[in-house]
Scaffold this active site. Structure first.
Site, PDB file in Angstrom:
ATOM      1  N   ASP A  79       0.817  -1.206   0.000  1.00  0.00           N
ATOM      2  CA  ASP A  79       0.000   0.000   0.000  1.00  0.00           C
ATOM      3  C   ASP A  79       0.853   1.259   0.000  1.00  0.00           C
ATOM      4  O   ASP A  79       2.050   1.231   0.299  1.00  0.00           O
ATOM      5  CB  ASP A  79      -0.941   0.010   1.201  1.00  0.00           C
ATOM      6  CG  ASP A  79      -0.203  -0.008   2.536  1.00  0.00           C
ATOM      7  OD1 ASP A  79       0.752  -0.798   2.666  1.00  0.00           O
ATOM      8  OD2 ASP A  79      -0.569   0.755   3.446  1.00  0.00           O
ATOM      9  N   GLU A 146       0.001  -1.325   5.558  1.00  0.00           N
ATOM     10  CA  GLU A 146       1.010  -0.934   6.546  1.00  0.00           C
ATOM     11  C   GLU A 146       0.768   0.475   7.051  1.00  0.00           C
ATOM     12  O   GLU A 146       0.922   0.766   8.247  1.00  0.00           O
ATOM     13  CB  GLU A 146       2.410  -1.036   5.917  1.00  0.00           C
ATOM     14  CG  GLU A 146       3.551  -0.820   6.908  1.00  0.00           C
ATOM     15  CD  GLU A 146       4.050   0.604   6.964  1.00  0.00           C
ATOM     16  OE1 GLU A 146       4.938   0.888   7.797  1.00  0.00           O
ATOM     17  OE2 GLU A 146       3.561   1.458   6.194  1.00  0.00           O
TER      18      GLU A 146
END
Length: 486
Positions: A79, A146
């Site tokens: 991400d 994350e």
């Protein structure tokens, strides 16, 4: 504007990074990036799985003669942080990132670049598809979400991976090896608010704070940058006292791990006090600009006439919110005693958003000392208790304690010296690397984190240094050749 980053060296890495820039992958919306990773592994004929949390794991056997080496887990997160300038039209759920070459750097047009952690992912993909690099057994671990909660790291189960060494490719200074990181916890603050009819004979304004640099709330907190929410409520508190200013709407900041760059609000004031308010905001702009002149040269505080809203907050609720935001700690709380120049404890007052009778405030607390993190949490809870509003601490994750006797650390220091004629710096980082969580699940792992030079992550100014990417790649390849035997 040269957008052809695919011709940069090493081409295999930049090709894969370009592919990632074309895939929308903001945190919690990494599905397409996961599909890309799964297809990538399967198309190479490699064992590829997706765990129940959503992490993608790809296994590549050792090259001939390297079967006796320790298994390396190459880890990065899929991400990226979705931040853009307010005048940039971009949908992070649909639009590709417009990456381009700017001198010695690659950056993006008005948005975050996603080098954090796309460069790490691209390096892993390049290793997986290369047939000439010598290495022992490899497991690629590509985690999800994350940036907004370390969901992938939290959800990883014991026994899924077989590795001995974790190489986290999520650090942001080439030539530095990280062996420790801060832990963190989220403060989620909320309060209900009531509104009432806007007083008669009122004039309304938009009060906008823009032009701040923002940045990573861990890496950049030491730089003393302005916090748009703190600036706004400082002005509001004084304007309320002096001129009876009333709050109608507030939307400041966006992400818990990004220093807030902008704050947008609607306020009203008795028409007879409008000119005085204008003069006051002009004076406050000069004061704040002078205070932040070294770090925030582009600060803008603008007061613009707008349509008068039908409702404003009750004065009681407005005072409560103003006092809470003004009183909450923000920025560096304490520097480390053991590692000079390292922030030990900090907090970022990330966003203040009001909608439909409820305002939400988010803060991200970080510390490499768990007891200090707990004390800071208690300080925030005390402020909210005095104000009579709700606060819940969630998403706590541990720090990563340095191991200066780490075998992979010693090997990587030797390899770097052979490649570049100097010893890399060994550091801890004031950010929440996934290593702390992953090491809790796999306590046997020997862990290290490194990467290329990235500046201004989590902001539209994010950029990655081209030369450092080449050095990072060569270092990774050479390290894999020299991984110790089992």
């Amino acid at each position: 504007m040269n957008k052809d980053i695919q011709n940069l060296e090493p081409k295999a890495l930049w090709k894969n990074f370009h592919a990632l820039t074309q895939i929308p992958r903001p945190s919690k919306h990494e599905q397409k990036a996961c599909e890309f990773a799964i297809n990538f592994g399967k198309n190479l004929g490699l064992e590829t799985i997706q765990d129940e949390t959503g992490n993608v794991i790809i296994r590549k056997p050792a090259t001939a003669g390297m079967e006796n080496r320790k298994t390396v887990v190459l880890q990065s997160h899929l991400d990226m942080v979705p931040q853009k300038n307010s005048d940039k039209q971009h949908d992070f759920l649909k639009d590709p990132i417009e990456a381009y070459i700017d001198g010695e750097w690659v950056t993006a047009n008005g948005t975050t670049l996603g080098a954090d952690n796309g460069i790490g992912c691209a390096a892993i993909f390049a290793i997986l598809e290369d047939k000439t690099i010598q290495h022992g057994p490899i497991e690629a671990l590509l985690t999800i979400d994350e940036e907004t909660g370390m969901t992938g790291a939290f959800g990883l189960k014991a026994g899924v991976l077989k590795g001995d060494i974790l190489m986290n490719l999520d650090s942001e200074d080439e030539g530095e090896l990280y062996v420790g990181c801060a832990g963190g916890v989220d403060a989620n603050i909320s309060m209900k608010y009531n509104t009432e009819a806007t007083p008669a004979d009122s004039t309304a304004f938009e009060l906008n704070i823009t032009g701040l640099k923002g940045g990573h709330s861990g890496m950049d907190i030491i730089l003393g940058r302005g916090n748009a929410n703190k600036v706004f409520f400082r002005i509001l508190k004084n304007a309320e006292t002096k001129f009876g200013v009333r709050l109608a709407a507030i939307d400041g900041g966006s992400l818990r791990n990004a220093i807030p760059r902008e704050s947008f609000a609607t306020i009203t004031v008795a028409t007879k006090n409008a000119d005085q308010l204008k003069a006051f905001v002009t004076e406050m702009t000069k004061i704040v600009a002078a205070e932040l002149s070294a770090t925030e040269p582009d600060l803008k505080i603008e007061l613009k006439p707008c349509a008068t809203p039908a409702q404003v907050w009750t004065l009681k609720d407005q005072k409560t919110l103003t006092n809470v935001v003004y009183a909450l700690p923000n920025g560096v709380i304490r520097m480390s005693d053991s590692m000079p120049g390292l922030v030990e404890t900090s907090t970022n007052l990330a966003f203040v958003k009001a909608n439909d009778g409820e305002v939400k405030i988010a803060c991200l607390l970080r510390s490499s000392v768990d007891t200090a993190k707990e004390s800071l949490s208690e300080m925030m809870q005390a402020v909210c208790e005095l104000a009579g509003i709700n606060i819940v601490m969630t998403g706590a994750y541990p720090g990563w304690k340095p191991n200066m006797s780490s075998p992979i650390l010693n090997e990587m220091k030797t390899v770097y010296n052979k490649l570049y004629g100097k010893t890399p710096e060994v550091k801890a980082i004031h950010a929440g690397l996934e290593c702390g969580l992953l090491g809790g699940v796999y306590p046997n792992w020997d862990m290290i984190s490194f990467g290329p030079t990235i500046r201004y992550p989590h902001s539209p100014d994010e950029k990655v240094n081209i030369e450092s990417v080449g050095k990072f790649w060569n270092y990774l390849v050479e390290t894999l050749k020299n991984v110790p035997a089992k």
